[in-house]
Design an enzyme around this catalytic site. Structure first.
Site, PDB file in Angstrom:
ATOM      1  N   TRP A   1      52.003  54.401  14.817  1.00 35.78           N
ATOM      2  CA  TRP A   1      53.179  53.745  14.238  1.00 35.78           C
ATOM      3  C   TRP A   1      53.282  53.933  12.735  1.00 35.78           C
ATOM      4  O   TRP A   1      54.368  54.096  12.187  1.00 35.78           O
ATOM      5  CB  TRP A   1      53.250  52.270  14.633  1.00 35.78           C
TER       6      TRP A   1
ATOM      7  N   ASP B   1      53.964  46.145   8.497  1.00 33.17           N
ATOM      8  CA  ASP B   1      54.607  46.167   9.809  1.00 33.17           C
ATOM      9  C   ASP B   1      53.707  45.341  10.727  1.00 33.17           C
ATOM     10  O   ASP B   1      52.605  45.761  11.075  1.00 33.17           O
ATOM     11  CB  ASP B   1      54.727  47.615  10.302  1.00 33.17           C
TER      12      ASP B   1
ATOM     13  N   LYS C   1      57.528  42.189  21.006  1.00 29.91           N
ATOM     14  CA  LYS C   1      56.109  42.192  21.352  1.00 29.91           C
ATOM     15  C   LYS C   1      55.564  40.771  21.393  1.00 29.91           C
ATOM     16  O   LYS C   1      55.279  40.253  22.451  1.00 29.91           O
ATOM     17  CB  LYS C   1      55.326  43.059  20.385  1.00 29.91           C
TER      18      LYS C   1
HETATM   19  C1  LIG Z   1      56.823  48.796  18.821  1.00 31.44           C
HETATM   20  C2  LIG Z   1      56.511  49.021  17.414  1.00 31.44           C
HETATM   21  C3  LIG Z   1      57.466  49.563  16.530  1.00 31.44           C
HETATM   22  C4  LIG Z   1      58.845  50.001  16.983  1.00 31.44           C
HETATM   23  O1  LIG Z   1      59.681  48.933  17.237  1.00 31.44           O
HETATM   24  P1  LIG Z   1      61.197  49.164  17.664  1.00 31.44           P
HETATM   25  O2  LIG Z   1      61.712  47.770  17.806  1.00 31.44           O
HETATM   26  O3  LIG Z   1      61.200  49.932  18.950  1.00 31.44           O
HETATM   27  O4  LIG Z   1      61.884  49.909  16.583  1.00 31.44           O
HETATM   28  C5  LIG Z   1      57.111  49.718  15.201  1.00 31.44           C
HETATM   29  N1  LIG Z   1      55.894  49.356  14.759  1.00 31.44           N
HETATM   30  C6  LIG Z   1      54.964  48.841  15.572  1.00 31.44           C
HETATM   31  C7  LIG Z   1      53.626  48.452  15.021  1.00 31.44           C
HETATM   32  C8  LIG Z   1      55.230  48.663  16.929  1.00 31.44           C
HETATM   33  O5  LIG Z   1      54.292  48.147  17.738  1.00 31.44           O
END
Ligand SMILES: *Cc1c(COP(=O)(O)O)cnc(C)c1O
Length: 360
Positions: free
Chosen positions: A100, A171, A195
């Site tokens: 990511w 993030d 998530k």
């Molecule tokens: C799932 C995820 C993303 C992407 O998220 P989207 O909502 O699909 O854009 C980005 N960073 C991390 C750490 C993730 O687990």
């Protein structure tokens, strides 16, 4: 009982889904439910205000931070961060730690120059994250970005980094609200909701208010941190259902004991699994260094990789679902977000034990 270990969109707490069914779709005296009324009306404003208050309480978010409810997912933020925070020509520092963060860097490069503060290493097939005290952050960088939990590899930073005067951006899509957090160490924290927060379509961002003035006129207004903060995330129509749902999740989290309780539970659940993997005499192998193992996404391989498909199929026959690893990583991934109960982990451990006995 089927158990869902999906990495995202992932399990939601059953009481939250039940309340959502009861509350969100009730028509009021004027004949409208949540999805059918103005986002500027008193009812929705009250819901959004309560959602923000819930988050502020759970994470003890200081007043100097704006809480933004945005749409577009975390990947949209990969581009919006440099657009909102970097001046033209100014570099941004990135910590490369896996899948990511790699995607974040790839996207940021369209909008600014990227300097690496640190990179992960793979030694003898084992993933090591770069320790925060070894990061070298360009002092001219607009910000320093890292991915707090690498969802695909199952690697997590357990130490809150100190980036000095360069604003720290995280993030936290896959580990927000799983432990206590000192928000004051960060410039920006952002997370997709699907998530550990709620449903897809909503992205949460905490932005230190002194950084808001960096959002210039080159950023589309509905995507500008400055404008969305000034407009309480209602510059344009927010994802109303997702905001109402996340408010129910925050209510549930507070009733369950908040961050201290989630911290204990996520450690307990992941420790049980890692211990079983390490004690399997190589039948299961974790490929992340012990100090960097994720509490949210436990990733491992079978010692005999040819058994991976039968592991997944046999697990499904036992009611254990969504265990296949990320497509770029392979192996097995067990996602243990807040909504996954200890009982699910015990069911999985029993299955893993039996599977190893059958094939070991
Ligand atoms: C799932 C995820 C993303 C992407 O998220 P989207 O909502 O699909 O854009 C980005 N960073 C991390 C750490 C993730 O687990």
């Amino acid at each position: 009982m089927p158990w869902n270990f999906s990495a995202g969109p992932s399990a939601l707490p059953a009481p939250v889904l039940e309340r959502a069914r009861e509350e969100l779709l009730i028509r009021d005296k004027r004949g409208s439910c949540l999805l059918e009324r103005s986002f500027t009306g008193a009812e929705f404003v009250a819901t959004m205000t309560a959602a923000e208050a819930g988050l502020r309480e759970l994470l003890a978010v200081p007043d100097e931070y704006a809480v933004l409810f945005l749409s577009g997912g975390a990947m949209a933020q990969f581009g919006l961060l440099p657009m909102n925070l970097a001046r033209p020509g100014q570099p941004a520092a990135y910590v490369e730690s896996g899948y990511w963060s790699g995607r974040a860097i790839e996207e940021a490069r369209h909008f600014c120059s990227v300097s690496f503060a640190a990179r992960h290493t793979v030694r003898d097939g084992v993933v090591h994250l770069p320790p925060p005290d070894e990061w070298r952050i360009d002092p001219d960088a607009a910000y320093c970005h890292y991915t707090a939990n690498e969802t695909a590899q199952g690697a997590e930073f357990h130490i809150q980094p100190d980036s000095g005067l360069v604003p720290l951006v995280a993030d936290m899509s896959s580990n927000i609200l799983s432990r206590r957090l000192d928000v004051s160490r960060f410039g920006v924290i952002y997370a997709s909701a699907q998530k550990n927060l709620g449903a897809s379509g909503l992205t949460l961002a905490l932005v230190r208010r002194d950084l808001l003035s960096r959002s210039g006129s080159a950023v589309p207004s509905s995507l500008s941190y400055r404008i969305q903060a000034a407009e309480s995330s209602r510059y344009s129509t927010p994802p109303v259902f997702e905001v109402a749902l996340v408010k129910l999740v925050f209510d549930w989290l507070r009733a369950e004991g908040g961050m201290p309780a989630m911290e204990v539970r996520s450690l307990y659940k992941s420790d049980l699994l890692y211990r079983a993997i390490d004690d399997s005499a190589g039948f299961y192998r974790c490929f992340v260094a012990p100090a960097n193992r994720s509490r949210m996404n436990v990733c491992f391989r079978l010692g005999d990789e040819a058994l991976t498909e039968s592991f997944v199929a046999d697990a499904e026959a036992e009611g254990l679902f969504n265990l296949r690893g990320h497509s770029r990583v392979g192996g097995i991934r067990v996602s243990l977000y807040n909504a996954v109960p200890e009982a699910a982990v015990h069911a999985l451990l029993q299955f893993m034990d039996h599977f190893a006995a059958r094939h070991g």
